[in-house]
Design an enzyme around this catalytic site. Structure first.
Site, PDB file in Angstrom:
ATOM      1  N   SER A  71      -9.309  -3.291   4.475  1.00  0.00           N
ATOM      2  CA  SER A  71     -10.552  -4.417   4.810  1.00  0.00           C
ATOM      3  C   SER A  71     -10.886  -4.526   6.218  1.00  0.00           C
ATOM      4  CB  SER A  71      -8.816  -5.394   4.618  1.00  0.00           C
ATOM      5  OG  SER A  71      -7.643  -5.176   5.527  1.00  0.00           O
ATOM      6  N   ASP A 234      -3.502 -15.414   9.079  1.00  0.00           N
ATOM      7  CA  ASP A 234      -2.130 -15.062   7.450  1.00  0.00           C
ATOM      8  C   ASP A 234      -1.308 -14.121   8.964  1.00  0.00           C
ATOM      9  OD1 ASP A 234      -3.129 -12.566   8.635  1.00  0.00           O
ATOM     10  OD2 ASP A 234      -4.298 -12.683   6.431  1.00  0.00           O
ATOM     11  N   HIS A 237      -3.780 -10.110   9.570  1.00  0.00           N
ATOM     12  CA  HIS A 237      -5.436  -9.526   9.518  1.00  0.00           C
ATOM     13  C   HIS A 237      -5.437  -9.497  11.115  1.00  0.00           C
ATOM     14  CE1 HIS A 237      -5.390  -9.443   5.162  1.00  0.00           C
ATOM     15  NE2 HIS A 237      -5.864  -8.131   5.008  1.00  0.00           N
TER      16      HIS A 237
END
Length: 265
Positions: A71, A234, A237
């Site tokens: 990611s 979150d 990340h």
């Protein structure tokens, strides 16, 4: 390794992890935290983020830069291309002393582990060959408690394939998972321990395969631990600020790789 030796090794790892768990709070606590962590709502890839972009002034020396990995290579956690690690690296390279025209692409896939790099390398080498590849991987290997040697072997193979295709490679090793705020202690310490093991194995494998290494945990971990703003909503990340920290850490190695690639043109 024989089957018996493999079993002994696995039991040894399990025993060590159980001892660690008992020391910092108990296996039941770890299990509960793992379930809670899996059920959290995490940032998802923004479909609007450009996977291909050109940054810099027309006529500047061109540089084809490709990102591979998880990611991080996509910029999960931010909403705008300029905030992703690729976008920030491209702007830094375009505005740097060499003033490059950066043709940026990403073949990273959210959730990827080192085992997924083979497919990404094949995609990265389609069409016009990139000059420099930046690989960001390892966090998902660490959270899955993958064997460091196995994960590193897949990474080393990917680096070797890129180098054989005359692509310069820079790997950002597993970041400091002890800095994440989505996971509480003691699970956070277990993930940090796993991440450090992955990063050490990655470093050796990448150097042996002819790539360059940036130790993201050592170079940027203290910043992430001190500043909650380096993570997105979150708590896992990176945010735009977090990706900026990583981009600046990677920049010297990427600039050096770009210089080598330019000389070989």
């Amino acid at each position: 390794m024989t089957e018996r030796n493999e079993l002994v090794a696995r039991l040894g790892r399990a025993a060590a992890l159980s001892l660690f768990a008992g020391t910092v709070g108990g296996a039941a606590v770890l299990a509960g935290q793992a379930i809670a962590a899996r059920n959290r709502q995490y940032a998802q890839p923004e479909l609007g983020l450009a996977l291909r972009a050109t940054v810099g002034r027309a006529g500047a020396p061109p540089l084809r830069l490709v990102l591979l990995g998880d990611s991080s290579a996509l910029g999960v956690g931010v909403e705008h291309f300029e905030e992703t690690i690729g976008g920030q690296l491209a702007h830094l390279l375009a505005e740097g002393p060499a003033g490059r025209l950066v043709h940026l692409s990403s073949v990273g896939v959210s959730g990827s582990r080192s085992t997924d790099l083979a497919t990404q390398v094949a995609r990265a080498l389609l069409g016009e060959r990139p000059d420099v590849a930046v690989i960001l991987v390892g966090a998902n290997d660490a959270t899955a408690l993958a064997r460091p040697g196995d994960a590193a072997a897949y990474l080393g193979s990917a680096v070797r394939r890129l180098r054989e295709a005359h692509v310069e490679v820079v790997v950002g090793t597993c970041p400091d998972l002890g800095a994440v705020r989505a996971v509480d202690a003691p699970l956070r310490q277990v993930l940090a321990w796993s991440g450090r093991r992955i990063a050490r194995a990655q470093t050796s494998a990448v150097l042996n395969a002819g790539g360059g290494v940036v130790d993201l945990a050592t170079e940027t971990g203290p910043v992430f631990r001190a500043d909650a703003g380096t993570l997105c909503h979150d708590g896992y990340h990176p945010s735009a600020d977090g990706y900026r920290v990583w981009a600046h850490a990677l920049l010297p190695a990427v600039e050096a790789a770009a210089t080598v690639a330019t000389r070989h043109h």
